[in-house]
Design a protein around this motif. Structure first.
Motif, PDB file in Angstrom:
ATOM      1  N   ARG A   1       0.834  -1.203   0.000  1.00 16.64           N
ATOM      2  CA  ARG A   1       0.000   0.000   0.000  1.00 16.64           C
ATOM      3  C   ARG A   1       0.873   1.260   0.000  1.00 16.64           C
ATOM      4  NH1 ARG A   1      -5.445  -0.492   2.274  1.00 16.64           N
ATOM      5  NH2 ARG A   1      -6.001  -2.685   2.378  1.00 16.64           N
ATOM      6  N   ILE A   2       1.969   1.197   0.752  1.00 13.00           N
ATOM      7  CA  ILE A   2       2.910   2.330   0.754  1.00 13.00           C
ATOM      8  C   ILE A   2       3.487   2.521  -0.644  1.00 13.00           C
ATOM      9  CG2 ILE A   2       5.125   3.156   1.657  1.00 13.00           C
ATOM     10  CD1 ILE A   2       4.449   1.552   4.255  1.00 13.00           C
ATOM     11  N   SER A   3       3.827   1.423  -1.314  1.00 13.79           N
ATOM     12  CA  SER A   3       4.349   1.509  -2.686  1.00 13.79           C
ATOM     13  C   SER A   3       3.332   2.131  -3.628  1.00 13.79           C
ATOM     14  CB  SER A   3       4.732   0.106  -3.186  1.00 13.79           C
ATOM     15  OG  SER A   3       5.774  -0.439  -2.416  1.00 13.79           O
ATOM     16  N   ILE A   4       2.070   1.774  -3.444  1.00 16.13           N
ATOM     17  CA  ILE A   4       1.012   2.355  -4.284  1.00 16.13           C
ATOM     18  C   ILE A   4       0.880   3.845  -4.005  1.00 16.13           C
ATOM     19  CG2 ILE A   4      -1.486   2.370  -4.691  1.00 16.13           C
ATOM     20  CD1 ILE A   4      -1.428  -0.680  -4.226  1.00 16.13           C
ATOM     21  N   ALA A   5       0.900   4.227  -2.728  1.00 20.64           N
ATOM     22  CA  ALA A   5       0.807   5.657  -2.387  1.00 20.64           C
ATOM     23  C   ALA A   5       1.975   6.435  -2.982  1.00 20.64           C
ATOM     24  CB  ALA A   5       0.776   5.820  -0.867  1.00 20.64           C
ATOM     25  N   ARG A   6       3.185   5.862  -2.930  1.00 23.89           N
ATOM     26  CA  ARG A   6       4.355   6.528  -3.528  1.00 23.89           C
ATOM     27  C   ARG A   6       4.177   6.681  -5.032  1.00 23.89           C
ATOM     28  NH1 ARG A   6      10.051   3.496  -3.243  1.00 23.89           N
ATOM     29  NH2 ARG A   6       8.796   1.982  -4.384  1.00 23.89           N
ATOM     30  N   ALA A   7       3.651   5.639  -5.674  1.00 23.67           N
ATOM     31  CA  ALA A   7       3.462   5.694  -7.125  1.00 23.67           C
ATOM     32  C   ALA A   7       2.454   6.755  -7.531  1.00 23.67           C
ATOM     33  CB  ALA A   7       3.017   4.324  -7.635  1.00 23.67           C
ATOM     34  N   LEU A   8       1.505   7.070  -6.631  1.00 24.92           N
ATOM     35  CA  LEU A   8       0.474   8.051  -6.959  1.00 24.92           C
ATOM     36  C   LEU A   8       0.888   9.490  -6.657  1.00 24.92           C
ATOM     37  CD1 LEU A   8      -2.686   6.188  -5.572  1.00 24.92           C
ATOM     38  CD2 LEU A   8      -1.881   6.314  -7.933  1.00 24.92           C
ATOM     39  N   ALA A   9       2.029   9.664  -6.002  1.00 28.48           N
ATOM     40  CA  ALA A   9       2.419  10.997  -5.526  1.00 28.48           C
ATOM     41  C   ALA A   9       2.570  12.014  -6.647  1.00 28.48           C
ATOM     42  CB  ALA A   9       3.713  10.898  -4.718  1.00 28.48           C
ATOM     43  N   THR A  10       2.963  11.573  -7.834  1.00 32.91           N
ATOM     44  CA  THR A  10       3.162  12.503  -8.960  1.00 32.91           C
ATOM     45  C   THR A  10       1.943  12.598  -9.869  1.00 32.91           C
ATOM     46  OG1 THR A  10       4.111  10.772 -10.369  1.00 32.91           O
ATOM     47  CG2 THR A  10       5.645  12.020  -8.982  1.00 32.91           C
ATOM     48  N   GLN A  11       0.827  11.994  -9.449  1.00 34.57           N
ATOM     49  CA  GLN A  11      -0.386  11.922 -10.266  1.00 34.57           C
ATOM     50  C   GLN A  11      -0.068  11.435 -11.687  1.00 34.57           C
ATOM     51  OE1 GLN A  11      -2.788  15.501 -10.116  1.00 34.57           O
ATOM     52  NE2 GLN A  11      -3.352  15.120  -7.996  1.00 34.57           N
ATOM     53  N   PRO A  12       0.434  10.200 -11.788  1.00 36.98           N
ATOM     54  CA  PRO A  12       0.870   9.685 -13.095  1.00 36.98           C
ATOM     55  C   PRO A  12      -0.304   9.360 -14.013  1.00 36.98           C
ATOM     56  CG  PRO A  12       0.943   7.946 -11.461  1.00 36.98           C
ATOM     57  CD  PRO A  12       0.587   9.196 -10.720  1.00 36.98           C
ATOM     58  N   ARG A  13      -0.012   9.231 -15.295  1.00 42.82           N
ATOM     59  CA  ARG A  13      -1.000   8.776 -16.270  1.00 42.82           C
ATOM     60  C   ARG A  13      -0.898   7.263 -16.471  1.00 42.82           C
ATOM     61  NH1 ARG A  13      -0.590  11.970 -21.800  1.00 42.82           N
ATOM     62  NH2 ARG A  13      -2.407  10.638 -22.206  1.00 42.82           N
ATOM     63  N   PHE A  14       0.293   6.717 -16.225  1.00 44.21           N
ATOM     64  CA  PHE A  14       0.549   5.309 -16.551  1.00 44.21           C
ATOM     65  C   PHE A  14       1.192   4.631 -15.354  1.00 44.21           C
ATOM     66  CE2 PHE A  14       3.191   1.966 -18.678  1.00 44.21           C
ATOM     67  CZ  PHE A  14       2.144   1.254 -19.250  1.00 44.21           C
ATOM     68  N   LEU A  15       0.652   3.466 -14.965  1.00 47.26           N
ATOM     69  CA  LEU A  15       1.141   2.737 -13.799  1.00 47.26           C
ATOM     70  C   LEU A  15       1.586   1.345 -14.242  1.00 47.26           C
ATOM     71  CD1 LEU A  15       1.321   3.441 -10.772  1.00 47.26           C
ATOM     72  CD2 LEU A  15      -0.859   2.264 -10.445  1.00 47.26           C
ATOM     73  N   ILE A  16       2.843   1.001 -13.928  1.00 45.82           N
ATOM     74  CA  ILE A  16       3.373  -0.333 -14.231  1.00 45.82           C
ATOM     75  C   ILE A  16       3.314  -1.157 -12.957  1.00 45.82           C
ATOM     76  CG2 ILE A  16       5.384  -1.651 -14.981  1.00 45.82           C
ATOM     77  CD1 ILE A  16       6.317   0.877 -16.474  1.00 45.82           C
ATOM     78  N   CYS A  17       2.592  -2.267 -13.006  1.00 41.98           N
ATOM     79  CA  CYS A  17       2.453  -3.157 -11.850  1.00 41.98           C
ATOM     80  C   CYS A  17       3.171  -4.463 -12.179  1.00 41.98           C
ATOM     81  CB  CYS A  17       0.980  -3.423 -11.551  1.00 41.98           C
ATOM     82  SG  CYS A  17      -0.006  -1.929 -11.293  1.00 41.98           S
ATOM     83  N   ASP A  18       4.361  -4.648 -11.617  1.00 40.33           N
ATOM     84  CA  ASP A  18       5.172  -5.829 -11.904  1.00 40.33           C
ATOM     85  C   ASP A  18       5.014  -6.840 -10.768  1.00 40.33           C
ATOM     86  OD1 ASP A  18       6.958  -7.670 -12.823  1.00 40.33           O
ATOM     87  OD2 ASP A  18       8.721  -6.390 -12.730  1.00 40.33           O
ATOM     88  N   GLU A  19       4.151  -7.819 -10.968  1.00 34.83           N
ATOM     89  CA  GLU A  19       3.861  -8.843  -9.956  1.00 34.83           C
ATOM     90  C   GLU A  19       3.518  -8.192  -8.612  1.00 34.83           C
ATOM     91  OE1 GLU A  19       3.672 -11.987 -10.638  1.00 34.83           O
ATOM     92  OE2 GLU A  19       5.066 -12.512 -12.237  1.00 34.83           O
ATOM     93  N   PRO A  20       2.519  -7.301  -8.560  1.00 30.74           N
ATOM     94  CA  PRO A  20       2.292  -6.526  -7.333  1.00 30.74           C
ATOM     95  C   PRO A  20       1.734  -7.324  -6.168  1.00 30.74           C
ATOM     96  CG  PRO A  20       0.537  -6.109  -8.905  1.00 30.74           C
ATOM     97  CD  PRO A  20       1.557  -6.956  -9.619  1.00 30.74           C
ATOM     98  N   THR A  21       1.214  -8.541  -6.415  1.00 28.31           N
ATOM     99  CA  THR A  21       0.612  -9.311  -5.322  1.00 28.31           C
ATOM    100  C   THR A  21       1.192 -10.713  -5.197  1.00 28.31           C
ATOM    101  OG1 THR A  21      -1.176 -10.126  -6.758  1.00 28.31           O
ATOM    102  CG2 THR A  21      -1.575  -8.063  -5.571  1.00 28.31           C
ATOM    103  N   SER A  22       2.322 -10.996  -5.845  1.00 31.97           N
ATOM    104  CA  SER A  22       2.816 -12.375  -5.874  1.00 31.97           C
ATOM    105  C   SER A  22       3.231 -12.884  -4.495  1.00 31.97           C
ATOM    106  CB  SER A  22       3.990 -12.506  -6.844  1.00 31.97           C
ATOM    107  OG  SER A  22       5.112 -11.817  -6.356  1.00 31.97           O
ATOM    108  N   ALA A  23       3.653 -11.988  -3.605  1.00 30.40           N
ATOM    109  CA  ALA A  23       4.124 -12.430  -2.289  1.00 30.40           C
ATOM    110  C   ALA A  23       3.058 -12.282  -1.208  1.00 30.40           C
ATOM    111  CB  ALA A  23       5.370 -11.643  -1.891  1.00 30.40           C
ATOM    112  N   LEU A  24       1.815 -11.986  -1.603  1.00 28.05           N
ATOM    113  CA  LEU A  24       0.765 -11.692  -0.635  1.00 28.05           C
ATOM    114  C   LEU A  24      -0.233 -12.840  -0.548  1.00 28.05           C
ATOM    115  CD1 LEU A  24       0.024  -7.983  -1.649  1.00 28.05           C
ATOM    116  CD2 LEU A  24       1.702  -8.821  -0.002  1.00 28.05           C
ATOM    117  N   ASP A  25      -0.789 -13.049   0.652  1.00 27.79           N
ATOM    118  CA  ASP A  25      -1.828 -14.060   0.794  1.00 27.79           C
ATOM    119  C   ASP A  25      -3.122 -13.566   0.156  1.00 27.79           C
ATOM    120  OD1 ASP A  25      -3.440 -12.631   2.948  1.00 27.79           O
ATOM    121  OD2 ASP A  25      -1.528 -12.843   3.968  1.00 27.79           O
TER     122      ASP A  25
END
Length: 561
Positions: free
Chosen positions: A453-477
């Motif tokens: 969630r912290i990584s997602i918040a950091r990614a949104l800080a610049t109000q981007p147009r394009f978001l790259i999600c590289d295996e964002p949930t592979s280590a999560l239950d």
């Protein structure tokens, strides 16, 4: 005789303020040739049981009650020397994080042959041959060449296969596999699980399979034990527990698993214990400079993209060997869509993402963003794209507070400063369900799902147009995965974001993506709309991938929500 018998096991971690009980009165046994699944959310105590069996509990953790027996002999009270002699020879462990369990200073050959020579009476030549045979057995191509490489020269999936080879070196009686397929795509996952089944069947090895992947549990295990907050809540034959769960928590956990056959608008969340975490992306949208989206127009036009990596160096240029990671790949990403990339480990998925993000330079082809070559756009382009990495812990600076981590991109690009920047950080923390108080803490104080969630918040800080999600949930239950994927769905819906979604989890890809590109050996194999791809794949390789998906066949399809 029972091979491994765990009776009334309790493990505690004393601290200055209180004693944390990680495992409370847990029973578990493994018969010869049996694969026993151990499931539950992060913090349930699964890995702690594995560490207790191996004698690897981190201090100040200790066994406070109960016994662990191997073929009738108690091993929970052995001294350090006796446990060290047992560990690796009779009991082996496949660790979750392959990078931290391999020595970066030694080649794969050195690590494998040392383990083999330590536990088996063989010559150096026999140890070398056995090491190569093990790499072949776990599916590593060109083992004679790759055995002399270092761990950092392997992909995440390849490193995990090396760790599995290490665990098999001594021909152990018991293998504890702690999330052994987390970083692996479905084809390699199937290979590894088939290998584990073969060991159990032919050599009567007992296996404890710790995983958050319920499909793997359904496909692989004979019995399963479900844990919640250190306690065993349900245990029994896999078909009974997975097909007709009795405990409310087990029912809720299974309901949260993404189904490969049904597309859902939102992911069901584990509701047992009232632990759902609220998030409000729609509130963030009110203060967001949303881009205009024309879904008929491409945001990215990628043509003939190529990337090569040096495989074997030499002072003589003609003798250098290169590996082509991406081989003349072309595709478009439309505005406002979620574009998925799937394929085996080493197929070039993450390499493409890193070239789009500007982390790698391409060796050929072009990347156009909104009609312009990306190499001509400079820093403004980097502000408009952000990346969520696979491992949230290693991508967050451990020396910085969370509020500093989230503020860093906006500060770097000069978007905000002072109180306005602080307000942006506080708002982002609130909207991803952590609260602004979390900004004063450090990354190590959070769970895996909270760090993502912290990584997602950091990614949104610049109000981007394009978001790259590289295996964002592979280590999560599955419960935390559902929360994170719902956040990503909300981001795309409310903020008009365009996303590149890379995953080896095909059911998740079906739920998240509008179109999917299948890759193999650096080449594009197939590109279709998601529903068409899953319903009627055109290429044999895609058909094979889909056929290898672990399935919860005993379960009814979850209703659309």
């Amino acid at each position: 005789m029972t091979l491994l018998d765990i009776q009334a096991l309790s493990v505690a971690f004393p601290t200055r303020r209180q004693t944390f009980v990680a495992v409370d009165n847990a029973d578990l046994n493994v018969e010869p040739g049996e694969i026993h699944g151990l499931v539950g959310e992060s913090g349930a105590g699964k890995s702690t049981i594995g560490a207790a069996v191996m004698g690897l509990l981190e201090r100040p953790g200790r066994i406070t009650d109960g016994t662990i027996s191997l073929q009738g002999d108690a091993i929970s009270g052995l001294d350090r020397a006796a446990m060290q002699a047992l560990r690796g020879q009779r009991i082996s462990m496949i660790f979750q994080d392959p990078l931290t369990s391999l020595n970066p200073l030694f080649t794969v050959r050195e690590q494998l042959t040392e383990t083999i020579s330590t536990h088996l009476d063989v010559t150096d030549a026999e140890a070398n041959q056995r090491a190569i045979d093990l790499l072949t057995r776990v599916g590593i191509p060109e083992p004679e060449l790759r055995i002399d490489q270092y761990p950092h020269q392997f992909s995440g999936g390849m490193r995990q296969r090396v760790v599995i080879a290490l665990a098999l070196c001594s021909e152990p009686e018991v293998i504890i596999a702690d999330e052994p397929t987390t970083a692996l795509d479905v084809s390699i996952q199937a290979q590894i699980l088939d290998l584990i089944k073969e060991l159990a069947r032919e050599r009567q090895v007992g296996v404890i399979l710790i995983t958050h992947d319920m499909g793997v549990i359904a496909d692989t295990t004979d019995r399963v034990t479900v844990m919640y907050q250190g306690e065993v809540v349900e245990s029994g034959p896999t078909a009974q527990v997975m097909g007709d769960p009795k405990h409310e928590y087990t029912q809720s956990l299974i309901a949260a698993v993404p189904r490969p056959t049904v597309k859902m608008h939102r992911f069901p969340q584990v509701s047992y214990g009232g632990r759902e975490t609220a998030f409000a992306i729609e509130d963030l949208a009110r203060n967001w400079d949303k881009p205009q989206v024309d879904r008929a127009k491409p945001l990215y036009q990628i043509e003939g993209l190529t990337k090569r990596f040096l495989k074997k160096g030499s002072l003589i240029p003609s003798q250098r060997q290169f590996m082509t990671a991406v081989d003349r790949v072309s595709f478009d990403v439309m505005q406002g869509e979620v574009f998925g990339i799937v394929g085996e480990s080493g197929s070039g998925k993450s390499t493409i993402a890193r070239m789009i993000a500007g982390l790698y330079r391409s060796d050929g082809g072009s990347i156009r963003f909104d009609g312009q070559e990306t190499h001509t756009l400079g820093d403004d382009y980097r502000r408009q794209i952000q990346m969520i990495f696979q491992d949230p812990y290693s991508s967050l600076n451990p020396r910085m507070r969370v509020d500093q981590i989230i503020a860093e991109p906006a500060k770097h690009h000069g978007i905000l400063a002072g109180q306005a920047l602080k307000d942006r950080v506080d708002e982002l923390l609130d909207r991803v369900g952590l609260g602004k108080e979390a900004g004063l803490k450090f990354a190590h104080e959070f769970s895996g799902g909270q760090r993502q969630r912290i990584s997602i918040a950091r990614a949104l800080a610049t109000q981007p147009r394009f978001l790259i999600c590289d295996e964002p949930t592979s280590a999560l239950d599955v419960s935390i995965q559902a929360q994170i994927l719902n956040i990503l769905k909300d981001l795309q819906e409310h903020l008009n974001l365009t996303m590149l979604f890379i995953s080896h989890d095909l059911p998740v890809v079906r739920q998240m993506c509008d179109r999917v590109m299948v890759m193999r050996n650096g080449q594009l194999v197939e590109l279709q709309e998601t529903e068409a791809l899953f319903a009627k794949p055109q290429q044999p390789y895609t058909q094979e991938l889909l056929s290898l998906m672990p399935r919860l066949d005993a379960l009814k399809a979850a209703p659309s929500v």
